[in-house]
Design a protein around this motif. Structure first.
Motif: not given
Length: 803
Positions: A22-24, A52-55, A86-90, A126-128
């Motif tokens: 999903a994130v990719i 950045l999110g993953f870091g 957050t993905m759906a609301a971006t 990406f963070f979550f």
């Protein structure tokens, strides 16, 4: 209180794969969204946003590892839910405080804050997701091999899957669709001890956000400085067609006041025709002109583009990037027997040839026309069956200039290598025609002429002026490059064409001074001097002294629209001022701003928090060197591959998907293999040196190998990409786990810092690689990646060793 049970291992593996896919896929969707609202150069910002999110997630896990580990069973599904929401609301969240606009960045201070906010909003999913996946790795470290493989395999699957989804749904709806994957991951990992009613309530509430996004999506708003914005401001303007694909958002705008007058001669007395206009991602794609003309004369004959047909009568014509077919209809109007139209936008081709052929008077169905749905370079790489009398390129630039927004765009159809391929495709008396909108100060026409001068020298032609002609109107100039010298009769035809339409002769072997600035006065006649130097004098001297870089674009530096040179910035600033200077080349300036923002965000969100855990132990400089170099080396290699494969695969989205999919999947395989190999100094050094050697081979040998299959079908090219990139990717996937295992044996306190350093440098390297490529070329960046892995090999000798 009842104990909360952990989810079954197989469900955890599937959840990691689902979230990774999903994130990719979301990363590629965000690229499309920003291409619609802004411009192409945001693609690299999106990659850095994901990193950045993953870091930041890795750093958060270091700080909160004990409470997260303790509440693992409930934290994991909740993190997946947060990813989905957050993905759906971006798209909606990005516009809460107003729409960011690149063009206003240096005029409205608030735009800087909007850019930072946009960056952080897109980083949230990406963070979550990163926090959920790294938590799984930390909590179930005994299964790290399979879990990491599930992570990489899911990522690769997502990169491929999204290409199909982009054909089916617009990107603003895709964000909501992709959010269903982490929601499914949350459902299959939910604690079985939690009451089913509570789980259903949470799932239903979370599902509401994607459903709203599907039913009522918040579409990206194009910049007010994009052409489609101006078109929609016309009275009665409406979008009569809109469709999305991996090629972009294709829209057709209709308005009674929308007339086509492409730098028409001032001698033109009729009314310009009303025509629909097609836009791709909000940028001008083409006018649906069809067979427009008056009195049997095609409309474009009243522009400088008619020059080609005034000189000779071409029988076979090749139109590159044909768009909506304006130049195809022009060739038909002049009785060309065979016309080959090359247009890579297959969605537009199907629309104009199959669904609505009447929009362009069915020119793509004419028996004389062959439509090729491929890229310019792919077509030219084929063994051309016929020699063309005329090759027509798309018009360069735009009325009023482009503000340098395309500085970072790879334009492989305008490199020296591309023109050499066109030259080989010409017949004995063939010509290449390029029309350029005038820019101020002059850059594009000078680079074009510099490229042609270099081409003629390579072909052993010493007297360039005999092979080049150009006619200038108030807005455009059309340049012709002929295989044979223009004869006296043909020069007479050119003069007659210019005289009848009140155009000026810019270039001709026997041009007189009074013919060059007669009808359309130039604001600065130094342009004429520069043109003469490029054809008659020493171009190298002009290259060194001109304020802008006007040397030929090459496949190693395919940025035809990039002209700023560091040595000329202070002088340009003195002439145009600090606020106006960025708009000489906005794409380049924004890349520099992005780099600064990325570095600051990475330091704040990844490195600084690690000071709370401290950094004890010895040999810290070797840990710093090893993991800095792995981050830089991997990202330099990845970014250059994406830029190079735009030439091979034709579209940035395809290139990004192919590179991400291959590198991630094969790196996962490498990580899995590394668990079976001892992390000795010898193995680390040998692997690092092998990677560096492979990268050096690829830096100079990749493109010649790819050119052998340039004309193959897309599926075959995708297989070639996978096979070529798999070896270095597998080896690269070994280096990071090797390093962590070395640290685990002696200095465990270095591990969080190692992850933070790698993430920080990976984030920064995305924009840095692009900026370096602009100045020195893609091969230099690739060599930098090789040097980075040699540093990794060197640091391996001391990594994890005690004093």
């Amino acid at each position: 209180m009842a104990q909360v049970m952990s989810p079954a291992p197989r469900f955890v593996s599937w959840s990691v794969a689902l979230a990774s896919a999903a994130v990719i896929a979301f990363q590629l969707v965000v690229m499309q969204l920003l291409a619609v609202s802004q411009w192409h150069h945001f693609a690299y910002m999106v990659i850095s946003t994901a990193l950045l999110g993953f870091g930041a997630a890795g750093t958060t896990l270091v700080l909160l590892r004990e409470p997260l580990k303790r509440h693992y069973a409930t934290a994991l599904p909740l993190l997946y839910v947060a990813t989905a929401v957050t993905m759906a609301a971006t798209v909606w969240l990005s516009g809460v405080f107003g729409d960011f606009d690149t063009f206003l960045l240096f005029f409205e201070p608030g735009q800087v804050g909007l850019l930072v906010f946009l960056y952080l909003v897109y980083a949230l999913p990406f963070f979550f997701a990163g926090l959920a996946i790294t938590l799984v790795f930390y909590r179930e470290v005994e299964r790290i091999g399979w879990l990491y493989f599930a992570n990489m395999a899911g990522s690769g699957a997502g990169a491929v899957l999204v290409l199909g989804l982009l054909w089916a749904l617009p990107p603003e709806r895709l964000s909501a669709v992709l959010a269903l994957a982490p929601l499914l991951a949350a459902w299959i990992t939910r604690p079985r001890s939690v009451p089913k009613a509570a789980a259903v309530a949470v799932a239903s509430a979370a599902l509401l956000v994607p459903l709203i996004g599907l039913v009522n999506p918040a579409g990206p708003q194009p910049s007010e400085y994009k052409p489609i914005h101006a078109a929609l401001l016309l009275p009665g303007a409406e979008v009569i067609h809109s469709a999305s694909s991996p090629y972009g958002l294709l829209q057709v705008v209709r308005a009674d006041a929308q007339r086509f007058a492409p730098s028409l001669s001032l001698q033109y007395r009729d009314e310009p025709p009303v025509r629909d206009v097609m836009f791709n991602n909000g940028e001008y794609y083409g006018t649906l002109l069809g067979r427009a003309g008056t009195g049997g004369v095609y409309l474009l004959d009243h522009t400088t583009r008619g020059l080609s047909y005034a000189v000779r009568d071409p029988e076979s014509v090749l139109v590159l990037e044909a768009g909506a077919g304006e130049d195809v209809a022009h060739a038909l109007g002049h009785g060309a027997a065979t016309i080959t139209a090359v247009e890579p936008h297959r969605q537009a081709n199907r629309l104009l040839r199959d669904r609505y052929p009447e929009w362009i008077d069915s020119i793509y169905r004419d028996p004389a026309v062959t439509l090729q749905g491929t890229t310019v370079r792919s077509y030219l790489a084929r063994r051309v069956a016929q020699d063309y009398d005329l090759i027509v390129l798309p018009t360069l630039g735009a009325f009023g200039g482009t503000s340098g927004v395309y500085a970072l765009r790879e334009q492989y159809g305008l490199t020296l290598e591309a023109f050499l391929a066109m030259w080989d495709a010409l017949g004995e008396r063939g010509m290449i025609a390029v029309t350029v909108w005038q820019d101020e100060p002059p850059r594009k026409p000078l680079r074009l002429l510099a490229t042609w001068r270099t081409l003629l020298e390579r072909e052993g032609i010493g007297h360039a002026p005999a092979h080049v002609a150009a006619v200038r109107s108030w807005g455009t100039t059309t340049y012709l490059l002929s295989r044979t010298a223009f004869s006296a009769t043909e020069r007479g035809h050119i003069r007659e064409f210019a005289q009848n339409l009140a155009f000026d002769l810019l270039l001709l072997e026997d041009v007189q001074s009074g013919e060059r600035d007669r009808f359309n006065r130039l604001p600065d006649r130094s342009f004429l001097e520069h043109v003469d130097i490029l054809l008659h004098g020493d171009p190298a001297a002009l290259f060194d002294n001109y304020l802008f870089d006007i040397g030929p674009a090459t496949d190693d530096r395919p940025f035809f629209g990039q002209f700023i040179r560091l040595s000329g910035i202070l002088e340009l600033q003195a002439i145009y001022g600090t606020r106006e200077l960025p708009y000489m080349e906005l794409g380049l300036v924004l890349a520099a701003v992005t780099l600064l923002q990325i570095v600051l965000a990475a330091v704040i969100l990844i490195v600084l928090p690690l000071f709370r855990v401290g950094w004890q132990g010895t040999r810290r400089r070797w840990t710093l060197l090893y993991f800095s170099a792995t981050g830089i080396g991997f990202m330099f290699f990845e970014i250059v591959l994406i830029q190079k494969l735009v030439l091979y695969l034709g579209q940035p989205v395809y290139a990004t998907a192919a590179v991400l999919g291959t590198l991630l999947v094969c790196s996962g395989v490498g990580s899995l293999l590394s668990s079976r190999i001892a992390a000795t100094r010898r193995n680390l050094v040998v692997t690092g040196v092998a990677i560096a050697g492979l990268i050096l081979v690829y830096a100079h040998g990749l493109m010649p190998v790819l050119e052998l299959s340039m004309s193959a079908p897309m599926t075959a090219r995708a297989v070639v990409v996978f096979l070529l990139l798999a070896p270095p990717a597998v080896l690269m996937g070994m280096m990071f786990p090797f390093g962590l295992r070395r640290l685990a044996g002696s200095d465990e306190t270095h591990i969080p810092w190692a992850c933070g350093i790698d993430s920080c440098l990976s984030v920064s390297a995305t924009a840095l690689a692009t900026l370096i490529a602009l100045g020195t070329g893609l091969a230099f960046v690739m060599q930098g990646a090789a040097v980075a892995y040699l540093v990794v090999a060197l640091a391996s000798l001391r990594l994890g060793r005690a004093l």
